[in-house]
Design a protein around this motif. Structure first.
Motif, mmCIF file in Angstrom:
data_model
loop_
_atom_site.group_PDB
_atom_site.id
_atom_site.type_symbol
_atom_site.label_atom_id
_atom_site.label_comp_id
_atom_site.label_asym_id
_atom_site.label_seq_id
_atom_site.Cartn_x
_atom_site.Cartn_y
_atom_site.Cartn_z
ATOM 1 N N ILE A 61 -3.669 52.647 65.469
ATOM 2 C CA ILE A 61 -3.513 51.608 64.446
ATOM 3 C C ILE A 61 -3.701 50.230 65.064
ATOM 4 O O ILE A 61 -4.361 49.363 64.482
ATOM 5 C CB ILE A 61 -2.143 51.733 63.755
ATOM 6 C CG1 ILE A 61 -2.117 52.981 62.880
ATOM 7 C CG2 ILE A 61 -1.818 50.492 62.938
ATOM 8 C CD1 ILE A 61 -0.763 53.328 62.320
ATOM 9 N N ARG A 62 -3.148 50.015 66.247
ATOM 10 C CA ARG A 62 -3.311 48.721 66.920
ATOM 11 C C ARG A 62 -4.784 48.441 67.233
ATOM 12 O O ARG A 62 -5.263 47.321 67.073
ATOM 13 C CB ARG A 62 -2.496 48.688 68.213
ATOM 14 C CG ARG A 62 -1.016 48.541 67.988
ATOM 15 C CD ARG A 62 -0.275 48.336 69.307
ATOM 16 N NE ARG A 62 1.127 48.559 69.113
ATOM 17 C CZ ARG A 62 1.821 49.571 69.641
ATOM 18 N NH1 ARG A 62 1.229 50.419 70.440
ATOM 19 N NH2 ARG A 62 3.101 49.720 69.391
ATOM 20 N N GLU A 63 -5.508 49.470 67.678
ATOM 21 C CA GLU A 63 -6.923 49.295 67.972
ATOM 22 C C GLU A 63 -7.709 48.967 66.704
ATOM 23 O O GLU A 63 -8.567 48.086 66.708
ATOM 24 C CB GLU A 63 -7.483 50.566 68.622
ATOM 25 C CG GLU A 63 -7.002 50.786 70.044
ATOM 26 C CD GLU A 63 -7.415 52.139 70.605
ATOM 27 O OE1 GLU A 63 -8.126 52.894 69.890
ATOM 28 O OE2 GLU A 63 -7.025 52.441 71.744
ATOM 29 N N GLU A 64 -7.409 49.661 65.616
ATOM 30 C CA GLU A 64 -8.087 49.396 64.345
ATOM 31 C C GLU A 64 -7.770 47.989 63.841
ATOM 32 O O GLU A 64 -8.643 47.292 63.336
ATOM 33 C CB GLU A 64 -7.680 50.437 63.291
ATOM 34 C CG GLU A 64 -8.237 51.811 63.546
ATOM 35 C CD GLU A 64 -9.749 51.842 63.466
ATOM 36 O OE1 GLU A 64 -10.328 51.205 62.567
ATOM 37 O OE2 GLU A 64 -10.363 52.518 64.314
ATOM 38 N N GLU A 65 -6.515 47.585 64.004
ATOM 39 C CA GLU A 65 -6.114 46.246 63.581
ATOM 40 C C GLU A 65 -6.874 45.181 64.379
ATOM 41 O O GLU A 65 -7.351 44.190 63.829
ATOM 42 C CB GLU A 65 -4.606 46.080 63.765
ATOM 43 C CG GLU A 65 -4.069 44.778 63.243
ATOM 44 C CD GLU A 65 -2.572 44.663 63.449
ATOM 45 O OE1 GLU A 65 -2.110 44.900 64.585
ATOM 46 O OE2 GLU A 65 -1.867 44.352 62.480
ATOM 47 N N LYS A 66 -7.011 45.413 65.682
ATOM 48 C CA LYS A 66 -7.746 44.464 66.531
ATOM 49 C C LYS A 66 -9.202 44.389 66.108
ATOM 50 O O LYS A 66 -9.784 43.306 66.013
ATOM 51 C CB LYS A 66 -7.630 44.866 67.996
ATOM 52 C CG LYS A 66 -8.257 43.871 68.959
ATOM 53 C CD LYS A 66 -8.066 44.326 70.392
ATOM 54 C CE LYS A 66 -8.603 43.343 71.379
ATOM 55 N NZ LYS A 66 -10.040 43.184 71.378
ATOM 56 N N LYS A 67 -9.820 45.536 65.812
ATOM 57 C CA LYS A 67 -11.207 45.558 65.365
ATOM 58 C C LYS A 67 -11.361 44.777 64.059
ATOM 59 O O LYS A 67 -12.304 44.012 63.893
ATOM 60 C CB LYS A 67 -11.694 46.995 65.158
ATOM 61 C CG LYS A 67 -11.948 47.742 66.439
ATOM 62 C CD LYS A 67 -12.385 49.157 66.137
ATOM 63 C CE LYS A 67 -12.488 50.001 67.385
ATOM 64 N NZ LYS A 67 -12.829 51.396 67.076
ATOM 65 N N LEU A 68 -10.418 44.981 63.139
ATOM 66 C CA LEU A 68 -10.483 44.273 61.866
ATOM 67 C C LEU A 68 -10.348 42.773 62.057
ATOM 68 O O LEU A 68 -11.075 41.989 61.442
ATOM 69 C CB LEU A 68 -9.396 44.775 60.920
ATOM 70 C CG LEU A 68 -9.650 46.134 60.280
ATOM 71 C CD1 LEU A 68 -8.426 46.584 59.517
ATOM 72 C CD2 LEU A 68 -10.857 46.084 59.375
ATOM 73 N N LYS A 69 -9.422 42.369 62.919
ATOM 74 C CA LYS A 69 -9.241 40.942 63.180
ATOM 75 C C LYS A 69 -10.494 40.336 63.802
ATOM 76 O O LYS A 69 -10.895 39.237 63.459
ATOM 77 C CB LYS A 69 -8.028 40.703 64.083
ATOM 78 C CG LYS A 69 -6.710 40.840 63.377
ATOM 79 C CD LYS A 69 -5.558 40.562 64.324
ATOM 80 C CE LYS A 69 -4.229 40.717 63.618
ATOM 81 N NZ LYS A 69 -3.108 40.498 64.515
ATOM 82 N N ASP A 70 -11.107 41.076 64.721
ATOM 83 C CA ASP A 70 -12.334 40.582 65.350
ATOM 84 C C ASP A 70 -13.461 40.465 64.324
ATOM 85 O O ASP A 70 -14.254 39.530 64.364
ATOM 86 C CB ASP A 70 -12.771 41.498 66.491
ATOM 87 C CG ASP A 70 -11.849 41.397 67.701
ATOM 88 O OD1 ASP A 70 -11.076 40.418 67.773
ATOM 89 O OD2 ASP A 70 -11.892 42.307 68.558
ATOM 90 N N ASN A 71 -13.521 41.400 63.400
ATOM 91 C CA ASN A 71 -14.567 41.367 62.380
ATOM 92 C C ASN A 71 -14.322 40.275 61.351
ATOM 93 O O ASN A 71 -15.264 39.798 60.725
ATOM 94 C CB ASN A 71 -14.673 42.712 61.667
ATOM 95 C CG ASN A 71 -15.286 43.769 62.541
ATOM 96 O OD1 ASN A 71 -15.986 43.463 63.505
ATOM 97 N ND2 ASN A 71 -15.019 45.018 62.241
#
Length: 88
Positions: A61-71
């Motif tokens: 979940i943390r990795e997905e959240e980071k990807k979303l924030k970067d996008n």
């Protein structure tokens, strides 16, 4: 020494158990204690696996959240503040 007990203390404990339960009940008692320990270890392993799965899901979940924030990082948009008048 096991848990602070010396050989004399252990001998007294085993003698008391022998007197309380008798020779015929000792194998049954040992068998039930063995089954209980097996069940305890099984439950411990299951809870450890469950905890690891939970930690892995949190990391995912943390990795997905980071990807979303970067996008979602947006470039500033220039806005034309001059008013345009159109005549019809």
């Amino acid at each position: 020494m096991i848990g602070g007990f010396g050989p004399t203390e252990l001998l007294v404990i085993f003698a008391a158990i022998f007197l309380l339960f008798g020779a015929s009940k000792l194998p049954e008692l040992a068998n039930s204690m063995g089954k209980s320990m097996g069940e305890f270890r099984k439950a411990q392993r299951e809870s450890e696996l469950s905890l690891k799965d939970y930690e892995n899901s949190l990391e995912h979940i943390r990795e997905e959240e980071k990807k979303l924030k970067d996008n979602l990082k947006l470039e500033p948009i220039e806005v034309d503040t001059k008013e345009k008048h159109t005549t019809n």
